[in-house]
Design a protein around this motif. Structure first.
Motif, PDB file in Angstrom:
ATOM      1  N   PHE A 122       0.822  -1.120   0.017  1.00 24.20           N
ATOM      2  CA  PHE A 122       0.016   0.109   0.222  1.00 24.20           C
ATOM      3  C   PHE A 122       0.989   1.355   0.120  1.00 24.20           C
ATOM      4  CE2 PHE A 122      -4.211  -1.920   2.073  1.00 24.20           C
ATOM      5  CZ  PHE A 122      -4.126  -2.837   1.306  1.00 24.20           C
ATOM      6  N   ASP A 123       0.546   2.242  -0.747  1.00 25.84           N
ATOM      7  CA  ASP A 123       1.183   3.444  -0.825  1.00 25.84           C
ATOM      8  C   ASP A 123       0.264   4.696  -0.464  1.00 25.84           C
ATOM      9  OD1 ASP A 123       3.456   2.398  -2.135  1.00 25.84           O
ATOM     10  OD2 ASP A 123       2.687   2.488  -3.915  1.00 25.84           O
ATOM     11  N   PRO A 124       1.026   5.688   0.340  1.00 29.12           N
ATOM     12  CA  PRO A 124       0.386   7.004   0.721  1.00 29.12           C
ATOM     13  C   PRO A 124      -0.469   7.471  -0.459  1.00 29.12           C
ATOM     14  CG  PRO A 124       2.579   6.908   1.581  1.00 29.12           C
ATOM     15  CD  PRO A 124       2.466   5.757   0.691  1.00 29.12           C
ATOM     16  N   GLY A 125      -1.738   7.872  -0.142  1.00 34.14           N
ATOM     17  CA  GLY A 125      -2.666   8.510  -1.126  1.00 34.14           C
ATOM     18  C   GLY A 125      -3.553   7.469  -1.706  1.00 34.14           C
ATOM     19  N   GLU A 126      -3.570   6.360  -1.409  1.00 36.28           N
ATOM     20  CA  GLU A 126      -4.336   5.037  -1.793  1.00 36.28           C
ATOM     21  C   GLU A 126      -5.774   5.164  -1.059  1.00 36.28           C
ATOM     22  OE1 GLU A 126      -2.332   2.040  -4.451  1.00 36.28           O
ATOM     23  OE2 GLU A 126      -1.869   1.857  -2.341  1.00 36.28           O
ATOM     24  N   LEU A 127      -6.938   4.748  -1.486  1.00 37.34           N
ATOM     25  CA  LEU A 127      -7.898   4.324  -0.627  1.00 37.34           C
ATOM     26  C   LEU A 127      -8.345   2.854  -0.298  1.00 37.34           C
ATOM     27  CD1 LEU A 127     -10.526   7.078  -2.243  1.00 37.34           C
ATOM     28  CD2 LEU A 127      -9.020   7.336  -0.100  1.00 37.34           C
ATOM     29  N   MET A 128      -8.610   2.476   0.764  1.00 33.91           N
ATOM     30  CA  MET A 128      -8.837   1.090   1.048  1.00 33.91           C
ATOM     31  C   MET A 128     -10.326   0.861   1.617  1.00 33.91           C
ATOM     32  SD  MET A 128      -7.037  -1.214   3.940  1.00 33.91           S
ATOM     33  CE  MET A 128      -8.191  -0.965   5.256  1.00 33.91           C
ATOM     34  N   LEU A 129     -11.110   0.041   0.975  1.00 33.29           N
ATOM     35  CA  LEU A 129     -12.050  -0.534   1.473  1.00 33.29           C
ATOM     36  C   LEU A 129     -12.052  -1.226   2.443  1.00 33.29           C
ATOM     37  CD1 LEU A 129     -14.514  -1.238  -1.520  1.00 33.29           C
ATOM     38  CD2 LEU A 129     -14.679   0.803  -0.246  1.00 33.29           C
ATOM     39  N   ILE A 130     -12.538  -1.041   3.769  1.00 34.93           N
ATOM     40  CA  ILE A 130     -12.366  -1.887   4.788  1.00 34.93           C
ATOM     41  C   ILE A 130     -13.345  -3.138   4.803  1.00 34.93           C
ATOM     42  CG2 ILE A 130     -12.421  -2.024   7.637  1.00 34.93           C
ATOM     43  CD1 ILE A 130     -12.382   0.942   7.489  1.00 34.93           C
ATOM     44  N   VAL A 131     -12.688  -4.413   4.703  1.00 39.31           N
ATOM     45  CA  VAL A 131     -13.606  -5.545   4.418  1.00 39.31           C
ATOM     46  C   VAL A 131     -13.771  -6.131   5.744  1.00 39.31           C
ATOM     47  CG1 VAL A 131     -12.861  -5.935   2.172  1.00 39.31           C
ATOM     48  CG2 VAL A 131     -11.539  -6.789   4.135  1.00 39.31           C
ATOM     49  N   ASP A 132     -13.155  -5.861   6.736  1.00 33.86           N
ATOM     50  CA  ASP A 132     -13.344  -6.367   8.246  1.00 33.86           C
ATOM     51  C   ASP A 132     -12.231  -5.608   9.185  1.00 33.86           C
ATOM     52  OD1 ASP A 132     -13.820  -8.075  10.322  1.00 33.86           O
ATOM     53  OD2 ASP A 132     -13.116 -10.056   9.556  1.00 33.86           O
ATOM     54  N   HIS A 133     -12.384  -5.829  10.573  1.00 29.87           N
ATOM     55  CA  HIS A 133     -11.510  -5.048  11.526  1.00 29.87           C
ATOM     56  C   HIS A 133     -11.027  -6.010  12.598  1.00 29.87           C
ATOM     57  CE1 HIS A 133     -15.491  -3.787  13.653  1.00 29.87           C
ATOM     58  NE2 HIS A 133     -14.811  -4.683  14.379  1.00 29.87           N
ATOM     59  N   ILE A 134     -10.158  -5.326  13.168  1.00 28.66           N
ATOM     60  CA  ILE A 134      -9.617  -6.118  14.399  1.00 28.66           C
ATOM     61  C   ILE A 134      -9.745  -5.142  15.591  1.00 28.66           C
ATOM     62  CG2 ILE A 134      -7.456  -7.006  15.556  1.00 28.66           C
ATOM     63  CD1 ILE A 134      -6.376  -8.010  12.597  1.00 28.66           C
ATOM     64  N   ASN A 135     -10.357  -5.474  16.526  1.00 28.70           N
ATOM     65  CA  ASN A 135     -10.450  -4.367  17.965  1.00 28.70           C
ATOM     66  C   ASN A 135      -9.388  -4.694  18.759  1.00 28.70           C
ATOM     67  OD1 ASN A 135     -11.359  -2.858  19.827  1.00 28.70           O
ATOM     68  ND2 ASN A 135     -13.145  -3.823  20.434  1.00 28.70           N
ATOM     69  N   ASN A 136      -8.310  -3.746  18.730  1.00 29.30           N
ATOM     70  CA  ASN A 136      -7.239  -3.800  19.630  1.00 29.30           C
ATOM     71  C   ASN A 136      -7.211  -2.637  20.606  1.00 29.30           C
ATOM     72  OD1 ASN A 136      -4.854  -4.867  20.363  1.00 29.30           O
ATOM     73  ND2 ASN A 136      -3.542  -3.183  19.341  1.00 29.30           N
ATOM     74  N   LEU A 137      -8.319  -2.382  20.806  1.00 29.11           N
ATOM     75  CA  LEU A 137      -8.506  -1.063  21.791  1.00 29.11           C
ATOM     76  C   LEU A 137      -8.712  -1.612  23.143  1.00 29.11           C
ATOM     77  CD1 LEU A 137     -11.221   0.797  19.506  1.00 29.11           C
ATOM     78  CD2 LEU A 137      -8.863   1.643  19.998  1.00 29.11           C
ATOM     79  N   GLY A 138      -8.993  -2.676  23.420  1.00 33.74           N
ATOM     80  CA  GLY A 138      -9.187  -3.363  24.833  1.00 33.74           C
ATOM     81  C   GLY A 138      -9.971  -2.866  25.551  1.00 33.74           C
TER      82      GLY A 138
END
Length: 273
Positions: A122-138
């Motif tokens: 991935f390069d700066p300036g690209e857009l990424m669709l979020i297909v899933d997430h990881i909750n690392n917030l605690g």
């Protein structure tokens, strides 16, 4: 004991009286991405500090106001600036606006953020669709007593981001002539950027991008039955990939550069929703 439903009602009635319509689409605009609010027709702006029970955004690059009006013929309401756990708010407070959007009538939500690229391709300036997430917030915004009128106790998260909306996003990108990345977003507490070791851990866990927001909002949106589309603006390569320090100024600068592509994608999505 705080009566959350009463707080939601107070905030939503205040906003409803100000805007005079029911919004169909909600948007949460991340760092440097608030430009979309400038394109709202018949715009009504409401500073957060004037809305009953609303927190206040403290982050540079976040304007801290609701903007409501019409975009591509749709009634919309958007947050120009969001709330983060690292500001000292708990997860229930940071996601309160999503509850209010639901009370106002929002059934579809577009969440955007500025994120560091963990995926080395991935390069700066690209857009990424979020297909899933990881909750690392605690933490999780649904911790505590559950009100079944707001959502079920154990909400399904097998499709946190709508596959239907992602298909529409790809059609918009194809029509506009740009490529969309897709990947997994991992949310960490912040406010420090990740260390190189933490970035390697994120990659091992399957993350493609890292940030400090979005996941609590999506959890609450799905709990409330709202369909979600997530978009990350890759503003930098995460720590350790390049031998250079990270800064918030860089995040805002790259978000500014990607603005035309971002606007074309989101405006096209609103039209198709």
């Amino acid at each position: 004991m705080v009566n959350v439903k009463q707080q939601i009602q107070e905030a939503s009635l205040f906003i409803e009286n100000k805007i005079g319509f029911c919004p169909e689409v909600g948007l949460i605009l991340g760092s440097g991405l608030g430009i979309l609010a400038d394109l709202v027709e018949n715009a009504i702006e409401i500073p957060y500090h004037k809305i009953p029970n609303f927190p206040v955004s403290t982050v540079e690059g976040h304007a801290g106001k609701l903007v409501a009006g019409q975009v591509k013929g749709k009634n919309v309401i958007m947050m120009k600036g969001r709330f983060h756990l690292y500001e000292g708010y708990d997860a229930q407070v940071t996601t309160f606006p999503v509850r209010v959007m639901k009370a106002l009538g929002v059934e579809k939500l577009v969440v955007t953020n500025a994120a560091g690229g963990v995926n080395v391709d991935f390069d700066p300036g690209e857009l990424m669709l979020i297909v899933d997430h990881i909750n690392n917030l605690g933490t999780n915004p649904l911790i505590g007593p559950n009100d079944s009128e707001l959502g079920e106790r154990f909400p399904d998260m097998s499709e946190p981001y709508s596959k239907r909306l992602m298909k529409l996003a790809y059609k918009v990108a194809e029509k506009e002539g740009f490529n969309l990345r897709e990947g997994v977003y991992m949310a960490s507490l912040g406010p420090t950027y990740e260390t190189p070791a933490e970035v390697r851990l994120a990659r091992t866990l399957g993350a493609d991008a890292v940030g400090m927001s979005t996941v609590p909002e999506v959890i609450v949106a799905r709990h409330a039955g709202i369909e979600v589309l997530g978009i990350s603006c890759i503003t930098n390569k995460a720590a350790g990939i390049l031998d250079q320090p990270l800064s918030h100024d860089e995040v805002v600068e790259v978000a500014e550069r990607v603005k035309p592509t971002f606007l074309n994608l989101v405006l096209g999505m609103i039209e198709k929703m």
